[in-house]
Enzyme design. Structure first.
Site, PDB file in Angstrom:
ATOM      1  N   CYS A  17      14.125  15.850 -55.220  1.00  0.00           N
ATOM      2  CA  CYS A  17      12.882  16.355 -55.819  1.00  0.00           C
ATOM      3  C   CYS A  17      11.719  16.426 -54.841  1.00  0.00           C
ATOM      4  O   CYS A  17      11.274  17.508 -54.475  1.00  0.00           O
ATOM      5  CB  CYS A  17      12.497  15.472 -57.003  1.00  0.00           C
ATOM      6  SG  CYS A  17      13.742  15.476 -58.296  1.00  0.00           S
TER       7      CYS A  17
HETATM    8  N1  LIG Z   1      18.062  13.800 -59.764  1.00  0.00           N
HETATM    9  C1  LIG Z   1      16.846  13.579 -60.199  1.00  0.00           C
HETATM   10  O1  LIG Z   1      16.354  12.450 -60.157  1.00  0.00           O
HETATM   11  C2  LIG Z   1      15.997  14.678 -60.797  1.00  0.00           C
HETATM   12  C3  LIG Z   1      14.791  14.338 -61.438  1.00  0.00           C
HETATM   13  C4  LIG Z   1      14.013  15.343 -62.000  1.00  0.00           C
HETATM   14  C5  LIG Z   1      14.436  16.686 -61.914  1.00  0.00           C
HETATM   15  N2  LIG Z   1      15.600  16.997 -61.273  1.00  0.00           N
HETATM   16  C6  LIG Z   1      15.988  18.406 -61.249  1.00  0.00           C
HETATM   17  O2  LIG Z   1      17.101  18.585 -62.124  1.00  0.00           O
HETATM   18  C7  LIG Z   1      17.979  19.589 -61.605  1.00  0.00           C
HETATM   19  C8  LIG Z   1      19.398  19.030 -61.496  1.00  0.00           C
HETATM   20  O3  LIG Z   1      19.385  17.963 -60.557  1.00  0.00           O
HETATM   21  P1  LIG Z   1      20.557  16.908 -60.465  1.00  0.00           P
HETATM   22  O4  LIG Z   1      20.040  15.800 -59.625  1.00  0.00           O
HETATM   23  O5  LIG Z   1      21.114  16.575 -61.815  1.00  0.00           O
HETATM   24  O6  LIG Z   1      21.650  17.768 -59.658  1.00  0.00           O
HETATM   25  P2  LIG Z   1      23.210  17.383 -59.458  1.00  0.00           P
HETATM   26  O7  LIG Z   1      23.631  18.083 -58.221  1.00  0.00           O
HETATM   27  O8  LIG Z   1      23.407  15.918 -59.595  1.00  0.00           O
HETATM   28  O9  LIG Z   1      23.918  18.041 -60.716  1.00  0.00           O
HETATM   29  C9  LIG Z   1      24.010  19.411 -60.919  1.00  0.00           C
HETATM   30  C10 LIG Z   1      25.357  19.726 -61.531  1.00  0.00           C
HETATM   31  O10 LIG Z   1      25.377  21.127 -61.823  1.00  0.00           O
HETATM   32  C11 LIG Z   1      26.688  21.602 -61.578  1.00  0.00           C
HETATM   33  N3  LIG Z   1      26.645  23.055 -61.426  1.00  0.00           N
HETATM   34  C12 LIG Z   1      26.191  23.782 -60.383  1.00  0.00           C
HETATM   35  N4  LIG Z   1      26.304  25.087 -60.651  1.00  0.00           N
HETATM   36  C13 LIG Z   1      26.822  25.189 -61.898  1.00  0.00           C
HETATM   37  C14 LIG Z   1      27.168  26.271 -62.734  1.00  0.00           C
HETATM   38  N5  LIG Z   1      27.009  27.539 -62.337  1.00  0.00           N
HETATM   39  N6  LIG Z   1      27.680  26.003 -63.956  1.00  0.00           N
HETATM   40  C15 LIG Z   1      27.871  24.719 -64.357  1.00  0.00           C
HETATM   41  N7  LIG Z   1      27.567  23.655 -63.617  1.00  0.00           N
HETATM   42  C16 LIG Z   1      27.044  23.886 -62.390  1.00  0.00           C
HETATM   43  C17 LIG Z   1      27.118  20.844 -60.323  1.00  0.00           C
HETATM   44  O11 LIG Z   1      28.514  20.837 -60.183  1.00  0.00           O
HETATM   45  C18 LIG Z   1      26.547  19.461 -60.613  1.00  0.00           C
HETATM   46  O12 LIG Z   1      27.464  18.640 -61.302  1.00  0.00           O
HETATM   47  C19 LIG Z   1      17.374  20.037 -60.273  1.00  0.00           C
HETATM   48  O13 LIG Z   1      16.580  21.161 -60.485  1.00  0.00           O
HETATM   49  C20 LIG Z   1      16.477  18.864 -59.901  1.00  0.00           C
HETATM   50  O14 LIG Z   1      15.404  19.280 -59.088  1.00  0.00           O
HETATM   51  C21 LIG Z   1      16.400  16.024 -60.727  1.00  0.00           C
END
Ligand SMILES: NC(=O)c1ccc[n+]([C@@H]2O[C@H](COP(=O)([O-])OP(=O)(O)OC[C@H]3O[C@@H](n4cnc5c(N)ncnc54)[C@H](O)[C@@H]3O)[C@@H](O)[C@H]2O)c1
Length: 448
Positions: free
Chosen positions: A286
């Site tokens: 982030c």
């Molecule tokens: N990790 C955090 O602490 C956090 C906090 C706030 C916001 N975010 C935001 O949330 C969003 C997700 O982050 P995250 O940390 O969960 O990412 P992550 O990489 O842990 O998880 C994303 C998942 O999406 C899947 N994916 C990718 N493309 C796909 C598709 N076309 N269809 C289905 N699944 C698909 C991936 O395989 C993965 O399992 C990002 O935009 C991030 O900026 C994350």
């Protein structure tokens, strides 16, 4: 008499209240999986969608791939009907779909929306009347209206449009940012207020009903763009304040003042001050990334986001500062960095979590190697560190014994399982980037 439009809203709300609503969550990662468990915990039947077959198989076998989520929690959710799939045709059975896919930067440091666009294109054919689609992935203001809605409208089989009012047929779209703070157990997830902005007031109402079933407080705003910008303001605020203390730390070191003592004193002020802490550089999916989504969008308006650029410059320079301090510490012992054995403690981007995305440790290890140091690492959460989008390390975890063999031990992540007193006793030189050795008095410690 209840009109057809009113019953449309009432129908959705009833399905939520009665727990008949089927909820699909796309992206079973750090954000999507815990959210799926929250809904399952409230007796909703949840389907998790992910393109990674390994994740789908693990979840369906009742397992977990995120350290802080125990397999027992997945199995409990399965009892409430949770299952995972890669088959997008199942979107057709969902009443609400929440998208939680990654939003990284590309090699030119520009927003990479490909995960969002691929997801939206995959689910568009299966959309149905009155379905609610919510984007949670952090992104620049305008993404929901300018990218998501047009793709959903172009890709669905029935020619459905996004509905902005009860009288208009179609599906509904909203944006609601995620506010997770990994490793922070002080606030229960359902106590974190949930912001949401719909594409039209009805979508906002539906999203409020959807999230109101699990979050104690929902905060509706007037548009998806306001909700998108809210998330960016929160993260830019952190990024800029971390840069400020990182800069002040460097000045304090020159002046012989302990920045941590200063911050501890300042935070006794009961108003107008929030403590941020210096460190070896930013990490995670982030704070190092999200601000640049806004700088990129700002260019469209011929506007320069100077705070973001300056904070980025200072924070990105921190790993280089750590290398300089390590070299200085070794120099005092008449050793060059080249050929010195250095143990890096912690590759996770912050304490007690199993996530190394954008971790400053990765850059620090690469910089140390470039300088000819012989680098090992220890991290209880990572038996190996291979290759990622921006790194190529191919290392395995080194046990925490015989610390005296290293010329320097470099604390980059202050995991709470480490015994810092013992580390200082055994090591020849300790470079502490996290104030983990606070209270330990030793000439072997370089605090930076
Ligand atoms: N990790 C955090 O602490 C956090 C906090 C706030 C916001 N975010 C935001 O949330 C969003 C997700 O982050 P995250 O940390 O969960 O990412 P992550 O990489 O842990 O998880 C994303 C998942 O999406 C899947 N994916 C990718 N493309 C796909 C598709 N076309 N269809 C289905 N699944 C698909 C991936 O395989 C993965 O399992 C990002 O935009 C991030 O900026 C994350």
């Amino acid at each position: 008499m209840v009109t057809a439009s009113e019953s449309r809203l009432a129908g959705f709300t009833h399905k939520i209240e009665s727990r008949e609503a089927r909820i699909g969550i796309v992206g079973m990662g750090y954000v999507g999986l815990p959210l799926a468990l929250l809904y399952s915990g409230q007796r909703f039947k949840v389907t998790g969608f992910d393109i990674e077959a390994r994740k789908v198989a693990t979840l369906n076998a009742g397992g977990s791939y995120i350290v802080r989520i125990l397999p027992g929690e997945i199995q409990q959710a399965q009892k409430a009907g949770f299952r995972a799939t890669s088959d997008y045709s199942e979107i057709a059975q969902m009443d609400a779909v929440i998208i939680c896919v990654p939003t990284p930067l590309d090699e030119y440091h520009e927003p990479d929306l490909s995960y969002i666009t691929e997801t939206v294109k995959s689910l568009a054919p299966w959309l149905h009347q009155d379905q609610l689609i919510v984007l949670e992935s952090t992104t620049y203001p305008g993404t929901t209206e300018e990218v998501v809605v047009p793709l959903l409208e172009a890709g669905n089989k029935h020619g459905l449009k996004a509905s902005r009012a009860l009288g208009e047929p179609g599906f509904f779209v909203a944006f609601s940012p995620e506010r997770e703070d990994p490793g922070n157990e002080s606030v229960a997830r359902h106590d974190i207020p949930k912001v949401m902005g719909g594409y039209g007031p009805v979508a906002t109402e539906l999203a409020a009903a959807l999230y109101g079933s699990i979050f104690h407080r929902v905060v509706p705003v007037s548009s998806p763009a306001v909700a998108e910008m809210t998330k960016l303001l929160e993260n830019i605020y952190r990024c800029v304040n971390i840069a400020l203390v990182n800069e002040l730390k460097q000045l304090c070191m020159k002046m012989g003042i302990d920045i941590h003592e200063v911050i501890d004193a300042a935070k006794t002020k009961p108003f107008g001050f929030q403590a941020f802490y210096p460190g070896p550089g930013l990490g995670g999916h982030c704070i190092p990334i999200d601000p640049f989504y806004l700088s990129w969008k700002a260019q469209q308006f011929d506007f320069q986001t100077r705070f973001i650029e300056l904070a980025g410059e200072i924070n990105t320079a921190m790993p280089y500062f750590v290398i300089e301090q390590t070299a200085n510490g070794l120099n005092e012992q008449r050793k060059p960095l080249k050929g010195s054995k250095v143990l890096v403690l912690g590759v996770a981007y912050k304490r007690d979590i199993d996530d190394l995305r954008e971790s400053p440790s990765l850059t620090i290890i690469e910089l140390l190697r470039e300088k000819g140091a012989l680098v090992s690492y220890n991290d209880p959460y990572f038996p190996t560190v291979g290759r990622g989008r921006h790194y190529r390390l191919d290392m395995t975890n080194t046990p925490l014994d015989n610390l005296g063999q290293y010329d320097a031990v470099l604390i980059v992540t202050d995991h709470s399982s480490y015994d810092y007193k013992a580390i200082v006793e055994q090591a020849q030189l300790v470079v502490d980037t996290r104030n983990a050795t606070k209270g330990i008095d030793s000439p072997k410690i370089v605090r930076c």
